[in-house]
Design a protein around this motif. Structure first.
Motif, PDB file in Angstrom:
ATOM      1  N   ALA A 245      43.230  43.178  45.269  1.00 33.81           N
ATOM      2  CA  ALA A 245      43.768  44.073  46.288  1.00 33.81           C
ATOM      3  C   ALA A 245      44.316  45.285  45.554  1.00 33.81           C
ATOM      4  O   ALA A 245      45.100  45.122  44.609  1.00 33.81           O
ATOM      5  CB  ALA A 245      44.873  43.407  47.093  1.00 33.81           C
ATOM      6  N   PRO A 246      43.906  46.489  45.919  1.00 32.30           N
ATOM      7  CA  PRO A 246      44.346  47.681  45.192  1.00 32.30           C
ATOM      8  C   PRO A 246      45.864  47.775  45.091  1.00 32.30           C
ATOM      9  O   PRO A 246      46.573  47.627  46.077  1.00 32.30           O
ATOM     10  CB  PRO A 246      43.780  48.830  46.039  1.00 32.30           C
ATOM     11  N   GLU A 247      46.338  47.964  43.864  1.00 29.32           N
ATOM     12  CA  GLU A 247      47.758  48.148  43.575  1.00 29.32           C
ATOM     13  C   GLU A 247      48.632  46.988  44.067  1.00 29.32           C
ATOM     14  O   GLU A 247      49.820  47.153  44.284  1.00 29.32           O
ATOM     15  CB  GLU A 247      48.269  49.467  44.160  1.00 29.32           C
ATOM     16  N   GLN A 248      48.012  45.809  44.208  1.00 31.24           N
ATOM     17  CA  GLN A 248      48.788  44.635  44.629  1.00 31.24           C
ATOM     18  C   GLN A 248      48.465  43.390  43.818  1.00 31.24           C
ATOM     19  O   GLN A 248      49.389  42.665  43.425  1.00 31.24           O
ATOM     20  CB  GLN A 248      48.561  44.337  46.112  1.00 31.24           C
ATOM     21  N   ALA A 249      47.200  43.117  43.557  1.00 32.04           N
ATOM     22  CA  ALA A 249      46.838  41.890  42.841  1.00 32.04           C
ATOM     23  C   ALA A 249      45.571  42.116  42.028  1.00 32.04           C
ATOM     24  O   ALA A 249      44.641  42.793  42.475  1.00 32.04           O
ATOM     25  CB  ALA A 249      46.627  40.742  43.821  1.00 32.04           C
ATOM     26  N   ALA A 250      45.556  41.540  40.829  1.00 32.47           N
ATOM     27  CA  ALA A 250      44.387  41.685  39.961  1.00 32.47           C
ATOM     28  C   ALA A 250      44.243  40.452  39.084  1.00 32.47           C
ATOM     29  O   ALA A 250      45.232  39.828  38.692  1.00 32.47           O
ATOM     30  CB  ALA A 250      44.515  42.931  39.083  1.00 32.47           C
ATOM     31  N   ASP A 251      43.000  40.124  38.785  1.00 30.47           N
ATOM     32  CA  ASP A 251      42.674  39.053  37.850  1.00 30.47           C
ATOM     33  C   ASP A 251      42.345  39.647  36.489  1.00 30.47           C
ATOM     34  O   ASP A 251      41.638  40.661  36.405  1.00 30.47           O
ATOM     35  CB  ASP A 251      41.432  38.278  38.322  1.00 30.47           C
ATOM     36  N   LEU A 252      42.811  38.998  35.443  1.00 32.07           N
ATOM     37  CA  LEU A 252      42.449  39.363  34.085  1.00 32.07           C
ATOM     38  C   LEU A 252      41.830  38.133  33.415  1.00 32.07           C
ATOM     39  O   LEU A 252      42.544  37.204  33.040  1.00 32.07           O
ATOM     40  CB  LEU A 252      43.676  39.829  33.304  1.00 32.07           C
ATOM     41  N   PRO A 253      40.505  38.075  33.274  1.00 29.24           N
ATOM     42  CA  PRO A 253      39.878  36.936  32.604  1.00 29.24           C
ATOM     43  C   PRO A 253      40.239  36.933  31.119  1.00 29.24           C
ATOM     44  O   PRO A 253      40.377  37.987  30.499  1.00 29.24           O
ATOM     45  CB  PRO A 253      38.377  37.196  32.799  1.00 29.24           C
ATOM     46  N   PHE A 254      40.393  35.732  30.556  1.00 25.92           N
ATOM     47  CA  PHE A 254      40.678  35.652  29.128  1.00 25.92           C
ATOM     48  C   PHE A 254      40.188  34.320  28.572  1.00 25.92           C
ATOM     49  O   PHE A 254      39.955  33.349  29.302  1.00 25.92           O
ATOM     50  CB  PHE A 254      42.173  35.841  28.847  1.00 25.92           C
ATOM     51  N   ALA A 255      40.064  34.294  27.262  1.00 28.50           N
ATOM     52  CA  ALA A 255      39.676  33.077  26.546  1.00 28.50           C
ATOM     53  C   ALA A 255      40.410  33.054  25.217  1.00 28.50           C
ATOM     54  O   ALA A 255      40.893  34.082  24.737  1.00 28.50           O
ATOM     55  CB  ALA A 255      38.169  33.033  26.329  1.00 28.50           C
ATOM     56  N   GLY A 256      40.509  31.863  24.616  1.00 25.27           N
ATOM     57  CA  GLY A 256      41.126  31.747  23.303  1.00 25.27           C
ATOM     58  C   GLY A 256      42.598  31.434  23.312  1.00 25.27           C
ATOM     59  O   GLY A 256      43.216  31.323  22.252  1.00 25.27           O
ATOM     60  N   LEU A 257      43.187  31.275  24.502  1.00 21.58           N
ATOM     61  CA  LEU A 257      44.599  30.918  24.631  1.00 21.58           C
ATOM     62  C   LEU A 257      44.756  29.846  25.695  1.00 21.58           C
ATOM     63  O   LEU A 257      43.966  29.787  26.646  1.00 21.58           O
ATOM     64  CB  LEU A 257      45.438  32.118  25.067  1.00 21.58           C
ATOM     65  N   ALA A 258      45.790  29.033  25.563  1.00 20.61           N
ATOM     66  CA  ALA A 258      46.155  28.125  26.632  1.00 20.61           C
ATOM     67  C   ALA A 258      46.849  28.917  27.742  1.00 20.61           C
ATOM     68  O   ALA A 258      47.408  29.996  27.504  1.00 20.61           O
ATOM     69  CB  ALA A 258      47.085  27.038  26.114  1.00 20.61           C
ATOM     70  N   ALA A 259      46.817  28.379  28.956  1.00 19.66           N
ATOM     71  CA  ALA A 259      47.408  29.080  30.098  1.00 19.66           C
ATOM     72  C   ALA A 259      48.890  29.356  29.885  1.00 19.66           C
ATOM     73  O   ALA A 259      49.380  30.451  30.207  1.00 19.66           O
ATOM     74  CB  ALA A 259      47.195  28.265  31.369  1.00 19.66           C
ATOM     75  N   ASP A 260      49.625  28.383  29.327  1.00 17.38           N
ATOM     76  CA  ASP A 260      51.062  28.601  29.153  1.00 17.38           C
ATOM     77  C   ASP A 260      51.362  29.674  28.113  1.00 17.38           C
ATOM     78  O   ASP A 260      52.345  30.412  28.235  1.00 17.38           O
ATOM     79  CB  ASP A 260      51.777  27.296  28.812  1.00 17.38           C
ATOM     80  N   GLN A 261      50.511  29.800  27.106  1.00 16.81           N
ATOM     81  CA  GLN A 261      50.693  30.866  26.118  1.00 16.81           C
ATOM     82  C   GLN A 261      50.474  32.240  26.757  1.00 16.81           C
ATOM     83  O   GLN A 261      51.241  33.180  26.521  1.00 16.81           O
ATOM     84  CB  GLN A 261      49.709  30.686  24.961  1.00 16.81           C
ATOM     85  N   ALA A 262      49.421  32.340  27.557  1.00 17.50           N
ATOM     86  CA  ALA A 262      49.132  33.611  28.225  1.00 17.50           C
ATOM     87  C   ALA A 262      50.234  33.973  29.208  1.00 17.50           C
ATOM     88  O   ALA A 262      50.659  35.137  29.298  1.00 17.50           O
ATOM     89  CB  ALA A 262      47.786  33.514  28.939  1.00 17.50           C
ATOM     90  N   ASP A 263      50.707  32.980  29.940  1.00  9.77           N
ATOM     91  CA  ASP A 263      51.780  33.194  30.903  1.00  9.77           C
ATOM     92  C   ASP A 263      53.016  33.747  30.201  1.00  9.77           C
ATOM     93  O   ASP A 263      53.601  34.758  30.633  1.00  9.77           O
ATOM     94  CB  ASP A 263      52.099  31.879  31.603  1.00  9.77           C
ATOM     95  N   ALA A 264      53.408  33.117  29.092  1.00  9.14           N
ATOM     96  CA  ALA A 264      54.611  33.552  28.375  1.00  9.14           C
ATOM     97  C   ALA A 264      54.456  34.950  27.812  1.00  9.14           C
ATOM     98  O   ALA A 264      55.386  35.777  27.879  1.00  9.14           O
ATOM     99  CB  ALA A 264      54.932  32.561  27.260  1.00  9.14           C
TER     100      ALA A 264
END
Length: 297
Positions: free
Chosen positions: A40-59
């Protein structure tokens, strides 16, 4: 990319700069990132990633966006869209604690709300606190429940959440430590397939000060999640649970996507995902829905 980081804000509240800051934070600790996808413009976006656990990316993302009113949910990309929704009612699907508001009809809202606050933060046994509060309502005319209902408001995004997930084939259940008088009405208004809660006992047009056994509390919420998932023939990884109080924590931790929604501190600290700024439509963005896919009712 096997994971996705979703950034969610109020409409107009998510900037490209914030998205880039989150992406750079992940890259600095070794992630490979893909092209951002605006849900949604200027409200929500996905950023795909690899090479990290979810909790590491979250932090890492939270540190990069410290102080910004942006919700952050990192998870595996596969299986994001859930097939079962279990939602708490009070302070989640509706904006208030209905028991506290009912107490207001008896002139004792502050006394009961103080107990509710402690119970929802895990400081008191839920069942004992519920019986204590209900006992304080003995003699209240049953008409007070209807007056309370007339003043009850839905949480923004509640109808969109349920309607959109229903349209996608998900089963939606309201599971509350509150009371059937309210959950039945909320379920019908919002569109839940079913509701599960407690029953206030009454006699001669007044509340007796008792609640029917067995009480639906923390363990029963988790049991309901597991039972409904089994009935649907799905694993818990295909479920979404959302709530705000300590009695929601077990089901939140067990669900594939468990969300602490504007939650009490003990719940927010223990949940893998939390929403503090967005409304309930954040749970749709977290599943990868675009705002153009939302169903209004």
């Amino acid at each position: 990319m096997d994971h996705v980081l979703t950034l969610i804000a109020a409409p107009g509240g998510l900037s490209t700069a914030s998205l880039h800051a989150a992406r750079d934070a992940l890259a600095r600790i070794g992630a490979t990132t893909g092209t951002p996808d605006w849900l949604a413009p200027e409200q929500a976006a996905d950023l795909p990633f690899a090479g990290l656990a979810a909790d590491q990316a979250d932090a890492a993302a939270r540190h990069a966006l410290t102080g910004q009113p942006v919700d952050i949910i990192a998870q595996a990309a596969a299986g994001r869209r859930k097939r079962l929704l279990i939602a708490d009612m009070d302070s989640t699907i509706v904006t208030t604690e209905t028991l506290d508001e009912l107490a207001g009809q008896a002139g004792i809202k502050e006394r009961i709300a103080a107990i509710t606050k402690r119970a929802m933060n895990g400081e008191l046994d839920f069942e004992g606190a519920l019986r204590e509060r209900v006992g304080m309502l003995k003699g209240l005319p049953v008409e007070a429940m209807q007056r309370t209902w007339e003043e009850t408001e839905l949480m923004p995004g509640a109808t969109q959440l349920v309607a959109t997930m229903r349209a996608a084939g998900a089963r939606c259940a309201l599971v509350s430590g509150g009371f059937t008088f309210f959950t039945g009405r909320v379920a019908a208004l919002v569109g839940f397939h079913e509701h599960h809660s407690n029953t206030l006992l009454e006699a001669d047009g007044r509340l007796t000060g008792d609640v029917a056994d067995p009480i639906l509390g923390r363990n029963a919420k988790l049991a309901t999640l597991k039972r409904l998932a089994a009935e649907e023939g799905i694993g818990l990884e295909a479920t979404l649970a959302v709530g705000d109080g300590a009695n929601d924590l077990d089901m939140i931790q067990a669900a594939g996507l468990g969300v602490a929604y504007r939650a009490k501190p003990v719940v927010a600290a223990a949940a893998r995902a939390r929403v503090e700024h967005g409304d309930l439509s954040a749970l749709l963005f977290a599943q990868g829905y675009r705002n153009t896919e939302f169903v209004a009712d």
